[in-house]
Scaffold this active site. Sequence first.
Site, PDB file in Angstrom:
ATOM      1  N   ASP A 153       0.836  -1.195   0.000  1.00 20.90           N
ATOM      2  CA  ASP A 153       0.000   0.000   0.000  1.00 20.90           C
ATOM      3  C   ASP A 153       0.869   1.242   0.000  1.00 20.90           C
ATOM      4  O   ASP A 153       1.965   1.254   0.561  1.00 20.90           O
ATOM      5  CB  ASP A 153      -0.913   0.021   1.226  1.00 20.90           C
ATOM      6  CG  ASP A 153      -0.126   0.171   2.526  1.00 20.90           C
ATOM      7  OD1 ASP A 153       0.055   1.315   2.987  1.00 20.90           O
ATOM      8  OD2 ASP A 153       0.325  -0.851   3.065  1.00 20.90           O
ATOM      9  N   SER A 154       0.387   2.302  -0.657  1.00 21.61           N
ATOM     10  CA  SER A 154       1.059   3.590  -0.693  1.00 21.61           C
ATOM     11  C   SER A 154       2.498   3.419  -1.174  1.00 21.61           C
ATOM     12  O   SER A 154       2.726   2.890  -2.261  1.00 21.61           O
ATOM     13  CB  SER A 154       0.976   4.247   0.685  1.00 21.61           C
ATOM     14  OG  SER A 154       1.291   5.613   0.615  1.00 21.61           O
ATOM     15  N   ALA A 155       3.497   3.836  -0.389  1.00 22.26           N
ATOM     16  CA  ALA A 155       4.878   3.608  -0.803  1.00 22.26           C
ATOM     17  C   ALA A 155       5.146   2.122  -1.000  1.00 22.26           C
ATOM     18  O   ALA A 155       5.874   1.725  -1.914  1.00 22.26           O
ATOM     19  CB  ALA A 155       5.833   4.184   0.233  1.00 22.26           C
ATOM     20  N   HIS A 278      -7.195   7.496   1.409  1.00 23.62           N
ATOM     21  CA  HIS A 278      -5.959   6.805   1.041  1.00 23.62           C
ATOM     22  C   HIS A 278      -5.844   5.480   1.799  1.00 23.62           C
ATOM     23  O   HIS A 278      -6.001   5.424   3.011  1.00 23.62           O
ATOM     24  CB  HIS A 278      -4.793   7.726   1.392  1.00 23.62           C
ATOM     25  CG  HIS A 278      -3.443   7.213   1.028  1.00 23.62           C
ATOM     26  ND1 HIS A 278      -3.023   7.031  -0.270  1.00 23.62           N
ATOM     27  CD2 HIS A 278      -2.392   6.859   1.814  1.00 23.62           C
ATOM     28  CE1 HIS A 278      -1.773   6.609  -0.283  1.00 23.62           C
ATOM     29  NE2 HIS A 278      -1.367   6.486   0.978  1.00 23.62           N
TER      30      HIS A 278
END
EC number: 3.1.1.83
Length: 336
Positions: A153-155, A278
Amino acid sequence: MSLQSRLICWFLRRSFLPATRGPIDVARVRAQTAKRVWLPQVPKGWQLREQYRAVDARDAADAPSSGEWLVREGGAPRTILYLHGGGYYFCSPKTHRAITFGLATRAEADLFSLDYRLAPEHPFPAALDDAVAAYRRLLADGARAQSLVIAGDSAGGGLALATLVALRDAGVPLPAGAVLYSPWTDLAATGASIRENDGRDPMFCGDVFARVAPLYLGEASATDPYASPVYADLHGLPPLFMLAGSTETLLDDTRRVAERAQAAGVSVECGIGRDLPHVWPIYAPFMPEARRALDDTARFVKRVTTADDTARAQKSAPLQAESGADAQLSTPSSAH
């Protein structure tokens, strides 16, 4: 949009968003994150094996085995390698247990959540090196590529995609698929949504990513495809399952990858959640949209993988028997 989602967005807008407008204080962010972590109980019938190494004692050689396993008793027929988010400089496998526990149990998969080295102490390509090495170790330990999925997830989502590209370029057998939640794939921060969703995103202001990226990049270019896989050649990759929220400043980091992957002949499932924050699957214990996202992800994982009973037996035996100073088994009654 559920009431729970509205409340979470309200909370993020008042507690998290303001902090992204100020200077990046790595130590402060890490300390605050550690205080706020809520740890779910280990699911019944599963074991948590923590194998963390002190940061000052960790190096590239042992980094691939630092993290934690969630293992079904008797082993599971598939495996997930999970890469947590946190801008490459904070968070850990512990902070993301709401995702990893929920995904592992739904997908009937043993899951290894990697504690990759963080920036700025360990800039690019340290995290990528750790992720590639962790995947290679899973193969060496008996897991078959067809029964493996990389997720993040994300980075960590961007890192998962970069790991696929690096594995392909190295000629390593690729996993059966990949799961990318709100991935950060463009450290150059050129997506139109960075500007268009600034003020709509309940979690991030638009310019924060350009300020965070140098912590990880060090001397590397922001358009290096191993750091920003939106710029990579995506041909030959396995099926991708991607989710992002419609108001995210990082929305275009998902949409552009989905478009480029499809143009390269890659099978892509891309869901855009209306007004969802997010990495919303992390709110699974409280948010119905998050639980549905994990359900959908598990169906994808099961569909693309081939069950591997031989690897299940090989994995479960050492995990049941192995013990040591850096390994701890937690059961539902002992977890916090």
